[in-house]
Design an enzyme around this catalytic site. Sequence first.
Site, PDB file in Angstrom:
ATOM      1  N   ASN A 160       0.843  -1.192   0.000  1.00 45.25           N
ATOM      2  CA  ASN A 160       0.000   0.000   0.000  1.00 45.25           C
ATOM      3  C   ASN A 160       0.880   1.244   0.000  1.00 45.25           C
ATOM      4  OD1 ASN A 160      -2.464   1.560   0.327  1.00 45.25           O
ATOM      5  ND2 ASN A 160      -1.823   1.896   2.445  1.00 45.25           N
ATOM      6  N   HIS A 215       0.810   5.287   1.189  1.00 42.03           N
ATOM      7  CA  HIS A 215       0.052   6.148   2.102  1.00 42.03           C
ATOM      8  C   HIS A 215       0.694   7.530   2.144  1.00 42.03           C
ATOM      9  CE1 HIS A 215      -2.525   7.167   5.470  1.00 42.03           C
ATOM     10  NE2 HIS A 215      -1.469   7.671   6.091  1.00 42.03           N
ATOM     11  N   SER A 217       4.685   6.997   2.205  1.00 43.65           N
ATOM     12  CA  SER A 217       5.253   5.731   2.673  1.00 43.65           C
ATOM     13  C   SER A 217       4.663   4.568   1.888  1.00 43.65           C
ATOM     14  CB  SER A 217       4.940   5.512   4.162  1.00 43.65           C
ATOM     15  OG  SER A 217       5.356   6.598   4.957  1.00 43.65           O
ATOM     16  N   ASP A 275      -2.589   0.852   7.975  1.00 40.68           N
ATOM     17  CA  ASP A 275      -1.400   1.681   7.741  1.00 40.68           C
ATOM     18  C   ASP A 275      -0.283   1.408   8.752  1.00 40.68           C
ATOM     19  OD1 ASP A 275      -2.703   2.917   5.599  1.00 40.68           O
ATOM     20  OD2 ASP A 275      -3.572   4.455   6.887  1.00 40.68           O
TER      21      ASP A 275
END
Length: 222
Positions: free
Chosen positions: A118, A120, A147, A156
């Site tokens: 992911n 972020h 990030s 997260d």
Amino acid sequence: MCPGQKTKVWKEVMNLVVLISGHGSNLQALIDTAKENPIIQLSAVISDQKDAFGLERARRANIPAHVIDRSDYPNRVAFETALIETIDRYQPGLISLAGFMRILSPDLVAHYYGRIINIHPSLLPKYPGLNTFTQALEAGDKECGTSIHFVTSEVDSGPLICQAKLAICTTDTVETLKQRVQKLEHCIYPTVINWFANKRLQLTPQGVQFDNKLLDKAGIAL
């Protein structure tokens, strides 16, 4: 083989599935990268929103585009069952969350352990969740960034792969900061996916490894 002729080394192609919810600017960066990288096959784009513009980006690039809308299913289990069935159809080596605004269950994350990443828009662990630029400006932060991390069951909070940062200007607004950070994202997300496709990056029980070396908790600074 003729004398002096080099043996061509064939690399395994990695199927990439991208999950989105909105405009898809990071998706476009990945589409452009996949066009130029023969070992990355962007196999499918899946959205939980019917009107996500990222679906149109996929169609324009002749990439299969699917909608799996949570409202079409009676509960989260049914929704994620449909999501898994669609993802597995493409046998992905990696699943990329690119603005996918839905929390994944521990069962789904476990099903793809070490194969979901992911991006972020904050310097995690600062500001998980939403409204990251507003929080950074209100806190008077001197820098912000983005990030990339492996996805775990905590939002997260997965092991960091890398971060990129920039200085916050006194004239920055939420919108200008968002635009500046997105430029970073469009550079580093394709880079990380290329690392993974080339088997330079992996998640182990000990943490994230890059080129067979264990990274520290902050990941790589780009």
